[in-house]
Design a protein around this motif. Structure first.
Motif, PDB file in Angstrom:
ATOM      1  N   SER A  38       0.967   6.771  -6.816  1.00 49.48           N
ATOM      2  CA  SER A  38      -0.305   7.827  -7.013  1.00 49.48           C
ATOM      3  C   SER A  38       0.108   8.954  -7.228  1.00 49.48           C
ATOM      4  O   SER A  38      -0.338   9.666  -8.233  1.00 49.48           O
ATOM      5  N   LEU A  90      -4.670  -2.294  -2.264  1.00 46.96           N
ATOM      6  CA  LEU A  90      -5.310  -1.050  -2.966  1.00 46.96           C
ATOM      7  C   LEU A  90      -5.579   0.106  -2.312  1.00 46.96           C
ATOM      8  O   LEU A  90      -5.946  -0.094  -0.768  1.00 46.96           O
ATOM      9  N   LEU A  98      -4.631   2.298  -8.766  1.00 47.44           N
ATOM     10  CA  LEU A  98      -4.280   1.973  -7.617  1.00 47.44           C
ATOM     11  C   LEU A  98      -5.326   1.991  -6.406  1.00 47.44           C
ATOM     12  O   LEU A  98      -5.138   1.553  -5.279  1.00 47.44           O
ATOM     13  N   GLU A 127       3.619   1.541  -1.375  1.00 44.41           N
ATOM     14  CA  GLU A 127       4.218   1.715  -2.540  1.00 44.41           C
ATOM     15  C   GLU A 127       3.189   2.150  -3.712  1.00 44.41           C
ATOM     16  O   GLU A 127       3.458   3.063  -4.572  1.00 44.41           O
ATOM     17  N   HIS A 128       2.054   1.682  -3.317  1.00 38.61           N
ATOM     18  CA  HIS A 128       0.570   2.269  -4.180  1.00 38.61           C
ATOM     19  C   HIS A 128       0.555   3.919  -3.954  1.00 38.61           C
ATOM     20  O   HIS A 128       0.296   4.453  -4.966  1.00 38.61           O
ATOM     21  N   GLY A 174       0.802  -1.247   0.072  1.00 38.58           N
ATOM     22  CA  GLY A 174      -0.087   0.081   0.151  1.00 38.58           C
ATOM     23  C   GLY A 174       0.737   1.255  -0.108  1.00 38.58           C
ATOM     24  O   GLY A 174       0.480   2.421  -0.593  1.00 38.58           O
TER      25      GLY A 174
END
Length: 128
Positions: free
Chosen positions: A27, A115, A42, A22-23, A20
């Motif tokens: 973003s 996500l 994402l 890294e997401h 998360g």
């Protein structure tokens, strides 16, 4: 609070939280590159985006459409701090555009798959 509908849901563990994080970082990179498809990918299908003074945006498709209406070219997100705990990520940073900086803080909740299921943004401003 919109994210309340996920209260009691299984919270992601530390490995999923790392994904998360890294997401979250991606973003901002996707927004800075105007890659809105990558940005939207994402988010959880039922994600919620909350920004001060604006209506709540719900769902991956609406989030992508919302960002498409905003101007992202010529600016960059600079992340000063990224703080994570199981299922949550907080970011403190600034948006730099045309020589101006606006400080912000974002709070993200993560799905059990890493996500982004919600994002709440706060901007730094001097109180009136």
């Amino acid at each position: 609070m919109a994210a309340d509908r996920w209260q009691g849901a299984r919270q992601p563990g530390s490995a999923v939280t790392a994904v998360g994080v890294e997401h979250v970082r991606l973003s901002y990179e996707y927004l800075d590159r105007s890659d809105l498809d990558g940005y939207a990918s994402l988010f959880d299908a039922d994600a919620v985006l909350q920004r001060p003074g604006e209506r709540e945006v719900r769902g991956r498709e609406e989030i992508e459409a919302y960002q498409a209406r905003r101007e992202h070219r010529g600016g960059a997100h600079v992340l000063d701090e990224v703080i994570a705990a199981e299922g949550r990520v907080a970011v403190v940073g600034k948006i730099v555009r045309a020589g101006t900086e606006v400080g912000f803080a974002d709070i993200f909740a993560l799905s059990e798959h890493g996500l982004l299921r919600s994002q709440r943004t706060y901007f730094f401003a001097t109180p009136a």
